[in-house]
Design a protein around this motif. Structure first.
Motif, PDB file in Angstrom:
ATOM      1  N   ASN A 207       6.999   2.013  -0.577  1.00 52.17           N
ATOM      2  CA  ASN A 207       7.413   0.668  -0.152  1.00 52.17           C
ATOM      3  C   ASN A 207       7.456   0.553   1.360  1.00 52.17           C
ATOM      4  O   ASN A 207       7.002  -0.446   1.950  1.00 52.17           O
ATOM      5  CB  ASN A 207       8.773   0.335  -0.751  1.00 52.17           C
ATOM      6  CG  ASN A 207       8.703   0.138  -2.257  1.00 52.17           C
ATOM      7  OD1 ASN A 207       7.701  -0.394  -2.776  1.00 52.17           O
ATOM      8  ND2 ASN A 207       9.725   0.583  -2.988  1.00 52.17           N
ATOM      9  N   THR A 208       8.024   1.587   2.002  1.00 55.23           N
ATOM     10  CA  THR A 208       8.100   1.553   3.472  1.00 55.23           C
ATOM     11  C   THR A 208       6.706   1.571   4.099  1.00 55.23           C
ATOM     12  O   THR A 208       6.446   0.851   5.084  1.00 55.23           O
ATOM     13  CB  THR A 208       8.904   2.751   3.989  1.00 55.23           C
ATOM     14  OG1 THR A 208       8.370   3.965   3.428  1.00 55.23           O
ATOM     15  CG2 THR A 208      10.366   2.615   3.615  1.00 55.23           C
ATOM     16  N   ARG A 211       5.245  -1.785   3.822  1.00 51.90           N
ATOM     17  CA  ARG A 211       5.812  -2.663   4.851  1.00 51.90           C
ATOM     18  C   ARG A 211       5.191  -2.387   6.216  1.00 51.90           C
ATOM     19  O   ARG A 211       4.895  -3.319   6.991  1.00 51.90           O
ATOM     20  CB  ARG A 211       7.322  -2.433   4.934  1.00 51.90           C
ATOM     21  CG  ARG A 211       8.087  -2.992   3.743  1.00 51.90           C
ATOM     22  CD  ARG A 211       9.551  -2.645   3.848  1.00 51.90           C
ATOM     23  NE  ARG A 211      10.296  -3.064   2.656  1.00 51.90           N
ATOM     24  CZ  ARG A 211      11.564  -2.768   2.426  1.00 51.90           C
ATOM     25  NH1 ARG A 211      12.235  -2.029   3.310  1.00 51.90           N
ATOM     26  NH2 ARG A 211      12.155  -3.191   1.323  1.00 51.90           N
ATOM     27  N   ASP A 215       3.269  -4.994   8.538  1.00 51.67           N
ATOM     28  CA  ASP A 215       3.679  -5.187   9.929  1.00 51.67           C
ATOM     29  C   ASP A 215       2.508  -4.927  10.876  1.00 51.67           C
ATOM     30  O   ASP A 215       2.333  -5.642  11.885  1.00 51.67           O
ATOM     31  CB  ASP A 215       4.843  -4.255  10.281  1.00 51.67           C
ATOM     32  CG  ASP A 215       6.127  -4.638   9.546  1.00 51.67           C
ATOM     33  OD1 ASP A 215       6.277  -5.846   9.223  1.00 51.67           O
ATOM     34  OD2 ASP A 215       6.965  -3.753   9.296  1.00 51.67           O
TER      35      ASP A 215
END
Length: 334
Positions: A207-208, A211, A215
């Motif tokens: 998930n990170t 992200r 970004d």
């Protein structure tokens, strides 16, 4: 049409088909929401019925980015159909007349769309790089998950074996089986908890990283907008400086013209004065010549006079004659 040319054209058409398919897949991946795919599927029958799907999309309330992507998708589909028709024509007749006709028709229409295609190609390259990174990361995560599942299966099989052994030994020694069973259960629960924690960590990492990818895409878009603004600013600055330089050049040219005019005037004055000086010098030379001639005449006259006087004195001529004696005697008597 030769076989070599036919093979070359077929290879070019197949490569262009593959690139168009890759572009269409990249465009679908680029859209972060599902609006584009839904609108694309809904607009297919409208294009077949009315033939003005692009106008309906322009009249709809969708954002500009999704409308541009839908237009690009429709054009890509048309190109894919054209290339399929050319492939069929090459296989059947060995000519590419339909392809040439469509190319000549599209050359006049697609001048403004070339810029959009270039931007789309740059975005597809960025998306390809991101896809490769995502695939590498997904493969690594899948390998780790497979290892974790294998360990879980091994632990479950061990637990089943232990339970069967405990069931067989339960009849002989109940207390020992009970303690052994409890120990096995505790160990299995701890290992399951550890594996669940590891699985949760892997999910959190994925998930990170997703992200971070989003970004990074947002950051790249912001940087692209920033650099485009900077390019426009430098273009404006260049145009203003160029206009200033042109104005300065015009001023310098006007000054050069004025200087040339003044130079011509001064040159005319210089020529007149040079002629005047030349005439004056000629007059002075003539006067000097006459003066020298006059002085030469005077000197020659003086020399002639001196020579003549000396001659008269030596030969007793004229007023320098010698006096007679008669005159002397008469003077004495007196």
């Amino acid at each position: 049409m030769d076989t070599f040319l036919r093979d070359a054209v077929t290879t070019v058409v197949t490569l262009s088909l593959n690139e168009l398919i890759v572009l269409s897949h990249g465009k679908h991946l680029r859209s972060s929401t599902g609006i584009f795919q839904e609108k694309d599927t809904t607009n297919k029958p409208s294009e077949k019925k009315t033939g003005s799907g692009v106008e309906l999309l322009a009249k709809s309330n969708l954002p500009i980015a999704t409308l541009n992507e839908i237009k690009l998708n429709n054009e890509l589909k048309k190109l894919i159909d054209i290339y399929i028709e050319t492939m069929e024509e090459l296989q059947n007749t060995g000519t590419i007349e339909t392809l040439l006709a469509t190319i000549n028709q599209q050359i006049a229409k697609n001048k403004e769309q070339d810029k959009v295609i270039q931007e789309h190609n740059s975005s597809t390259l960025v998306l390809k790089n991101l896809k490769t990174k995502l695939t590498d990361f997904k493969s690594e995560a899948e390998e780790k998950l497979l290892k974790a599942s294998e360990t879980l299966n091994i632990l479950k099989s061990d637990w089943r074996i232990i339970s069967k052994v405990n069931e067989l030994e339960y009849e002989l020694v109940k207390k020992w089986e009970h303690t052994r069973f409890t120990q096995a259960v505790v160990v299995g629960e701890k290992e399951e908890e550890n594996l669940e924690k590891m699985y949760a960590k892997f999910v959190a990492k994925t998930n990170t990283e997703q992200r971070v990818i989003f970004d990074f895409e947002a950051f790249s878009r912001r940087q692209f907008d920033k650099y485009s603004d900077m390019i426009e600013m430098w273009k404006k600055k260049y145009s203003t400086e160029l206009s200033k330089l042109l104005i300065n050049i015009k001023e310098k040219e006007n000054k050069i013209k004025e200087v040339n005019k003044t130079y011509k005037k001064h040159y005319e004055i210089f020529c007149k004065r040079k002629m005047f000086i030349k005439e004056y010098m000629e007059q002075k030379a003539e006067q000097n010549r006459l003066y020298q001639l006059q002085m030469l005449r005077i000197q020659s006259a003086v020399k002639i006079q001196a020579w003549w006087r000396g001659l008269m004195v030596r030969r007793c001529l004229g007023p320098f004659r010698k006096k007679t004696k008669k005159n002397k005697k008469g003077k004495k008597s007196k």
